[in-house]
Design an enzyme around this catalytic site. Structure first.
Site, PDB file in Angstrom:
ATOM      1  N   HIS A   1       0.878  -1.171   0.000  1.00 47.53           N
ATOM      2  CA  HIS A   1       0.000   0.000   0.000  1.00 47.53           C
ATOM      3  C   HIS A   1       0.911   1.215   0.000  1.00 47.53           C
ATOM      4  O   HIS A   1       1.718   1.402   0.918  1.00 47.53           O
ATOM      5  CB  HIS A   1      -0.923  -0.008   1.218  1.00 47.53           C
ATOM      6  CG  HIS A   1      -1.960  -1.097   1.157  1.00 47.53           C
ATOM      7  ND1 HIS A   1      -2.439  -1.735   2.279  1.00 47.53           N
ATOM      8  CD2 HIS A   1      -2.607  -1.654   0.104  1.00 47.53           C
ATOM      9  CE1 HIS A   1      -3.341  -2.639   1.915  1.00 47.53           C
ATOM     10  NE2 HIS A   1      -3.459  -2.604   0.604  1.00 47.53           N
TER      11      HIS A   1
ATOM     12  N   GLU B   1      29.617 -28.317 -43.855  1.00 46.62           N
ATOM     13  CA  GLU B   1      28.966 -29.094 -44.906  1.00 46.62           C
ATOM     14  C   GLU B   1      28.621 -30.459 -44.316  1.00 46.62           C
ATOM     15  O   GLU B   1      29.503 -31.187 -43.852  1.00 46.62           O
ATOM     16  CB  GLU B   1      29.896 -29.245 -46.108  1.00 46.62           C
ATOM     17  CG  GLU B   1      30.412 -27.934 -46.694  1.00 46.62           C
ATOM     18  CD  GLU B   1      29.388 -27.227 -47.558  1.00 46.62           C
ATOM     19  OE1 GLU B   1      28.416 -27.880 -47.977  1.00 46.62           O
ATOM     20  OE2 GLU B   1      29.567 -26.013 -47.832  1.00 46.62           O
TER      21      GLU B   1
ATOM     22  N   GLU C   1       2.174  -5.600  10.459  1.00 46.09           N
ATOM     23  CA  GLU C   1       1.830  -4.178  10.554  1.00 46.09           C
ATOM     24  C   GLU C   1       2.859  -3.517  11.475  1.00 46.09           C
ATOM     25  O   GLU C   1       3.023  -3.927  12.623  1.00 46.09           O
ATOM     26  CB  GLU C   1       0.418  -4.008  11.127  1.00 46.09           C
ATOM     27  CG  GLU C   1      -0.664  -4.786  10.372  1.00 46.09           C
ATOM     28  CD  GLU C   1      -1.087  -4.104   9.089  1.00 46.09           C
ATOM     29  OE1 GLU C   1      -0.815  -2.897   8.945  1.00 46.09           O
ATOM     30  OE2 GLU C   1      -1.697  -4.779   8.234  1.00 46.09           O
TER      31      GLU C   1
END
Length: 1370
Positions: free
Chosen positions: A115, A754, A318
């Site tokens: 946020h 080749e 938090e």
């Protein structure tokens, strides 16, 4: 995350089921591997953290770059994607050897600032990264973490939101929580309890993180938020979606509680459970932790997605009550969280860890399930078979389950408290061809009672394993060794036409997205794609230090064996990756590019069974592509073919090291040179002849027939090649061959192989060719890892130096570094003297010893020429840089290196309705831009045409109409010839494009903010009104209304004009003479080329290198122009212009051109770009023309910020206006208001002289880079104390002595004159009368005046012989 219950909102409606959402991520899973290290600006020494400020995006980027560059042995910076507004989602990886993939270390991550307005986490994670790198090797705890853990730190998942947030906003009222599209990122992940209303395009941050999670298989993680102080653990929501109070328990609930407690109990405030947040004062959390859904329901959260779909246990933390607290709080927050952050990371090392391997060859099994009895949540193994299962202390029954293998259970695994228990599994393949499916639960793995199944003891003491019983063998026989691992071989052999080949390639691209990436480098003449399959563990991007290898086949359309072998090789590499050690190592350590067909058109007309024919050999224009490349000895006169041009562009865009071009018709490896300066069949030796012989033998000796040296006894009985290799020119001359062009024009060593005597063998013969060449094809790829490799970087900041030269003594062939400064140099075994050099740097020489079967790492760190030992400039005062200037420098470098400009070009695509606009519509369009974008546009009239139409000039800038002399000013003009209106429409579209993307695209916004862009779309509006659409060669409208070709009317001297000035010319002349322009680009039509001054015939061009460089920059960014073939068939229109660039006079010499006037009188370099052969093509071609020119126009905006710029001032700091800046002794520019100047220069070293009246001349040497913003200098003047070029003291003394002698002489003359009164005396009477004036003149002279002393004042006007005599004596 906290306290948002009242404000929860539903994102915009677009129903997407969880299953569909996840499937979309599976499709894009390969993109998650694009963890590319971005091009970064030079990083200063890491600043010691003060913990007292927030870092905005620019500051954060700079700081993370400095950490990564100063601690490269333990830190690596990458981006997992971009935000909605284009900001990078930076991740700093911290571990020992961060550039390597280390399966023995568990992966841990922290994600912050999800946020945007919850900002504490953003800073704490920066502090944590700094703490880890600074204390590594000093603190044993940190060292143990870094050595044993693969840590990823993302400080900001929502950088857009952060930029909108305001410091001190504790509740988030000022916005910034959501991303730029208004989406809450922590409500935008797939949810287990039903469908989500999601629009993936609106959440690029979420999509990027999902891909990152799926790719990395993290073990433990934390998502850091703000708004309260608590640790929250899964699940975050429930089936009922009850707002609050419902405990949603996960299968690992106890483990999650323990992990959350580890964080909370080490946090002095969190552990109390009393956050005391002002807006929720009564909120409490027991022990500082909570179940997410118990707190409040969060559908679509990131922590649940990690646990359910990402192998990773994640909690949400938090950190603070205030979401965006004042910066003064940051130090306290760091002190409170530091121990918690470290302790939580250490828990990634608990539980059980180990590998799940396959019993036959020990290969790791990826995506095997690890099942813990009693815990209904399984994890899966990584790509090496590694797993990490976090568990609390206890005893567990653990089972490994993999489809197609017998499962293995280990009983009573003891898990201790502080360290992980190592437990490895070895699974045996089941007998049935179809692998049994397993449910992945403990119940499904119980031992079977089938008598044919034996129970065996595994490596752990209490394990049981179900496996298939082996058939009975003679018991008297000695035990046999287990069979060796046999790689999976291609399943079918057939010839693939174009449609079949395309489906084959798309199939493998889809089935193996993590290692295979299909792309096209262009198209054939008949519009067939020239497909390339890139195979690597990160196939879409060049990885620093990883060499690029390529195979190209089917250059001759009827030589098809190489085409089929390449498809076989793609299948072989994809199917054996992860199972076969050799293949896995090659794919992980090499980026392998395979082009099955360079000539798909020729293949379509060739015939199966063709032995030595020519049908289909050439492309559809009937040109031999292997005679179509530029040659060192011979001018290739035939037009360059689209296949050739596409391959040349491809080879110049990728730093290839080694390559082979696969042909047919013989059996030999042919190496450079392919031709000889005398065009004779003789050995033509390249400087790296020994290397070419080495890599050629590596292939030939693995092909048993080729190595014999007698390739085609029936067809060519006398042909013999010793060891199966040959020098090309020694065999026969091939001018215009691809292998020589590779070697001479890129870093790539190429040989031609080749593959067989028959060009187009029958399909039934194809398995034989695979059998003969399989080992040789792999062995040749191994050769890319021989010689030396490393990086060349700036010693001051560790930034890689692109285009640096790496030379080896006694080998006259240099290679250059790639965009990130990495290089590879193939060498044979021996000891070499190797030198690295770059413009503006002191060369460094060292010795390297190369062994036979490995690569020697040799890194170089170069010091700038004008630097002290610490790398700082010693040449005068240095300008200080503000953050915006640093951000601009980073942008210029990003857009100049690698895919930066391409990405900008693609990311800003927009729908447009292209049409031709006459004068009225043009005027309305310009006014519309000013009305819709008034803050960045300004429209003014330069004057009027003969028929009174306004000649408009549109300025685009963040301050339109204001003088900003410190910013480069660039002029785009078009329509000087009215019959070529394409340029007019391109500039109108360019103007709209810039305005529309302003504020939306960060790069465009930054370029506009830092530039002044002036667009004149139509110089000749009268002529435009007369021109007719779809007239490619008509001259109608070429001139103005008076019949004057305006590009012949620009003269600086009135004497050069033969008639009056045309009003259109005068309008442009006045604009050009405003000066201050850094660059001018004029668009015209009738050719496809970029021209530079002069149009007039001159013997030499001052500053030609710079002018040609600017024209080349435009051409190089134009997909067709750079090829040098205009394709114009009209008389007078060019056919060939090397590189798409030429001097204007070589195209059409004439006087009075606008570009010549701009250079000579406006002191501004101007190039003219001719956008196409047709002067006035149909309107439906405008979209294509815009697509071709858009990137080139953008490149000019970027170039305008390069060169050299600075300020001229005196010692007091006063700016000096009008100072003359002389570049390399010839070209002049002038300092503007504020003393600013800016001049564009070609990359390299340049001398500048600065001259101003009354000041001492100043000199500087500057280094201009092709990829960096302008070198910035400050010219600080001292007063000029010299007089007549002599020291002031000497001149004053001489003047004093002269005056004394003069006075004495005057007195003598006066006495003589007084004795003879009849003679005239007036001539010397003035000397006494004006003595004050003479003294004034002497004073002026001493101050630097350049007046001559006594120039006229001392002549005696007497005409007598005597007076003349005295006069002569004086």
């Amino acid at each position: 995350m906290a306290h948002v219950l009242p404000r929860l909102s539903t994102p915009p409606e677009l129903r997407v089921s969880l299953l569909a959402f996840l499937l979309s991520h599976v499709v894009f899973l390969g993109d998650a591997r694009l963890l590319r290290t971005r091009s970064v600006s030079p990083a200063a020494e890491v600043t010691v953290e003060t913990y007292n400020k927030y870092y905005n995006y620019v500051d954060l980027t700079k700081y993370l770059q400095s950490l990564a560059k100063n601690y490269p042995h333990i830190a690596n910076l990458s981006s997992v994607g971009r935000s909605a507004e284009g900001r990078e989602l930076w991740v700093i990886r911290i571990t020992r050897n961060p550039d390597a993939d280390s399966p023995g270390k568990p992966k841990f991550k922290y994600v912050g600032n999800m946020h945007g307005d919850e900002t504490v986490s953003r800073q704490l994670l920066v502090y944590l990264a700094e703490y880890l790198v600074r204390n590594y090797g000093k603190d044993s705890r940190v060292s143990e973490l870094v050595d044993g853990t693969d840590m990823y730190i993302m400080p900001s998942m929502n950088p857009d939101g952060f930029e909108k947030s305001l410091e001190g906003d504790c509740s988030g009222d000022n916005g910034g929580r959501q991303n730029a599209n208004g989406m809450d990122l922590n409500r935008s992940f797939p949810d287990q309890y039903g469908e989500r209303n999601l629009d993936p395009d609106k959440v690029p941050e979420v999509m990027a993180v999902i891909r990152w999670i799926q790719e990395q298989k993290f073990v433990l993680s934390a998502n850091l938020h703000g708004g309260t102080v608590v640790a929250s653990y899964p699940f975050d929501d429930s089936a009922t979606h009850r707002r609050q109070g419902h405990y949603s328990q996960s299968p690992d609930d106890s483990l999650f509680r323990y992990l959350a407690l580890v964080y909370s109990q080490n946090h002095p405030l969190m552990k109390t459970g009393l956050p005391n947040c002002p807006d929720m004062a009564d909120e409490t959390f027991k022990d500082g932790i909570t179940n997410g859904a118990l707190w409040y329901d969060v559908p679509g959260g990131m922590q649940d997605y990690n646990y359910l779909h990402g192998n990773c246990l994640e909690i949400t933390i938090e950190l603070s009550c205030c979401k965006y607290p004042p910066a003064t709080e940051l130090h306290r927050e760091w002190d409170m969280n530091r121990e918690s952050l470290l302790s939580y990371m250490e828990k990634v090392h608990i539980g059980v860890r180990g590998y799940v391997r396959e019993a036959v060859n020990g290969t790791g099994l990826s995506e095997a399930s690890i099942v813990v009895a009693g815990v209904h949540h399984n994890l899966s193994t990584g790509k090496y078979g590694e797993y990490y299962r976090l568990l609390l202390p206890g005893s567990y029954n653990i089972t490994a389950v993999a489809p197609g293998y017998a499962s293995q259970m280990v009983h009573s695994v003891s898990v201790l408290e502080h360290q992980a228990t190592e437990l490895n599994f070895t699974l045996t393949p089941v007998a049935s061809q179809t692998a049994r499916s397993t449910s992945g639960t403990a119940d499904s793995t119980s031992p079977t009672s089938d008598p044919n199944i034996l129970t065996s003891t595994a490596s752990y003491s209490n394990s049981t394993q179900t496996r298939v019983a082996l058939p009975e063998v003679n018991k008297s026989s000695p035990p046999s060794l287990p069979p060796q691992h046999q790689p999976i071989q291609p399943r079918e052999f057939r010839h693939h036409n174009y449609a079949d080949m395309e489906l084959f390639l798309r199939k493998y691209n889809s089935e193996f997205p993590s290692i295979a990436h299909l792309y096209s480098v262009g198209q054939s003449k008949e519009q067939r794609e020239l497909y390339v399959m890139a195979i690597s563990d990160n196939p879409k991007v060049h990885e620093h230090g990883e060499p690029e290898f390529k195979y190209i086949a089917n250059m001759h359309g009827n030589e098809v064996v190489g085409r089929e072998l390449m498809l076989n090789l793609i299948e072989y590499l994809c199917r054996n990756y992860g199972a076969d050690q050799e293949v896995t190592k090659l794919v992980k350590k090499t980026r392998i590019h395979i082009m099955p067909s360079m000539n798909p058109d020729g293949y379509e007309v060739a015939s199966e069974g063709d032995v030595r024919g020519y049908r289909g050999r050439n492309n559809s224009n009937n040109f031999d592509l292997n005679r179509n490349f530029p040659d060192q000895f011979v001018a290739i006169a035939v037009p360059r073919q689209p296949e050739t041009a596409a391959v040349m562009k491809w080879l110049e865009s990728v730093p290839f090291v080694l390559s082979a071009n696969l042909h047919g018709g013989s059996l030999v490896v042919n190496y450079p040179y392919d031709d000889d300066k005398d065009l004779r069949t003789q050995y033509s030796r390249s400087p790296d002849d020994k290397v070419f012989q080495q890599v050629s033998r590596a292939y030939a000796k693995e092909n048993p027939l080729m190595h014999e040296g007698h390739p085609c006894k029936d067809l060519y009985p006398n042909e013999y090649f010793a060891d199966g290799i040959t020098n090309g020119a020694s065999w026969y001359n091939v001018p215009g061959g691809m292998q020589d062009w590779n070697y001479l024009n890129t870093n790539c060593f190429e040989v031609t192989i080749e593959l067989g005597c028959v060009k187009y063998p029958k399909a039934k013969e194809l398995p034989k060719y695979w059998q003969q060449n399989q080992r040789a094809l792999l062995q040749f790829i191994h050769q890319v890892h021989r010689g030396i490799k490393g990086s060349v970087s700036d010693s001051s900041d560790g930034t890689g130096i692109p285009n640096a030269t790496v030379s080896v003594d006694e080998i006259d062939h240099n290679i250059t570094t790639a965009h990130a400064g990495d290089y590879w140099r193939l060498l044979t075994p021996g000891t070499y003297s190797v030198t690295a050099s770059a413009h503006g740097y002191k060369s460094v020489r060292t010795y390297a010893t190369v062994s036979k079967d490995s690569v020697e790492v040799v890194d170089f760190r170069l010091t700038r020429v004008h630097s002290d030992p610490q790398g700082r400039s010693r040449d005068g005062p240095q300008p200080t840089k503000d953050p915006s200037e640093t951000a601009l420098e980073s942008l210029i470098k990003e857009l100049s290196l690698g895919p930066g400009l391409d990405q900008l070009n693609r990311s800003t695509a927009a729908e447009s309705n292209f049409r031709y606009r006459g004068y009225k519509a043009l005027s309305a369009s310009l006014r519309g831009l000013t009305l819709n974008f008034p803050n960045i546009t300004s429209l003014r009239s330069l004057g009027q045409s003969v028929e009174f139409r306004t000649i408009w000039a549109l300025e685009i800038s963040n301050k339109p109409g204001e003088d900003e002399p410190s910013e480069p000013k660039i002029r785009f003009a078009a329509g000087i010839h009215g019959n070529a209106p394409v340029g007019t429409e391109l500039l109108l579209e360019f103007a709209a494009f810039l305005c529309i993307n302003y504020g939306k695209n960060p790069a465009i916004t930054r370029l506009i903010n830092e530039s002044r862009i002036v667009i004149i779309p139509s110089i000749n509006p009268d002529g435009r009104e007369q021109a007719v659409e779809k007239q490619c060669t008509s001259t109608q409208g070429l001139t103005n209304a008076r019949g004057k070709d305006l590009d012949t009317e620009f003269f600086g001297n009135a004497s050069q004009r033969v008639a009056e000035t045309q009003p259109e010319t005068k309008a442009m002349t006045d604009l050009i003479l405003e000066k201050g322009y850094t660059l001018s680009v004029a668009l015209d039509g009738g050719s496809l080329v970029a021209t530079y001054p002069y149009d007039k015939p001159v013997q030499s061009v001052e500053n030609e290198a710079t002018l040609k460089y600017l024209a080349s920059t435009y051409a190089n960014n134009h997909p067709k122009m750079q090829l040098g073939d205009t394709g114009c068939s009209n008389p007078g229109q060019l056919g060939n212009a090397p590189g798409g660039v030429m001097r204007a006079a070589e195209r059409q010499s004439h006087l009075g051109s606008m570009k010549d006037f701009s250079v000579d009188f406006g002191h501004c370099p101007e190039i003219t770009v001719y956008t196409g052969c047709c002067l006035f093509p149909p309107a439906d071609q405008l979209a294509t023309l815009w697509a071709e020119n858009k990137k080139a126009l953008l490149s000019m905006l970027v170039e305008a910020h390069k060169g050299v710029r600075g300020v001229v001032r005196d010692k007091s700091g006063k700016p000096i206006v009008g100072a003359i800046i002389v570049l390399n002794g010839s070209v002049k520019v002038f300092s503007a208001e504020g003393g600013y100047f800016h001049a564009l220069l070609a990359p390299g070293n340049h001398n500048i002289e600065v001259i101003a009246d009354g000041y001492q001349e100043q000199r500087r040497e500057v280094v201009v880079s092709s990829y960096e913003a302008a070198s910035s200098v400050i010219i600080e003047f001292d007063m000029d104390t010299s007089i007549f070029g002599l020291p002031r003291a000497f001149v004053v003394a001489a003047a004093a002595a002269s005056m004394t002698a003069l006075v004495v002489t005057a007195c003598i003359i006066w006495c003589v004159c007084a004795a003879k009164p009849n003679h005239q005396k007036e001539g010397f009477h003035r000397l006494r009368q004006h003595r004050d004036e003479y003294e004034d003149e002497i004073r002026l002279t001493s101050m630097g005046s350049k007046k001559s002393l006594l120039a006229d004042e001392f002549q005696d006007e007497s005409e007598s012989d005597e007076d003349t005599l005295y006069a002569n004596k004086i």
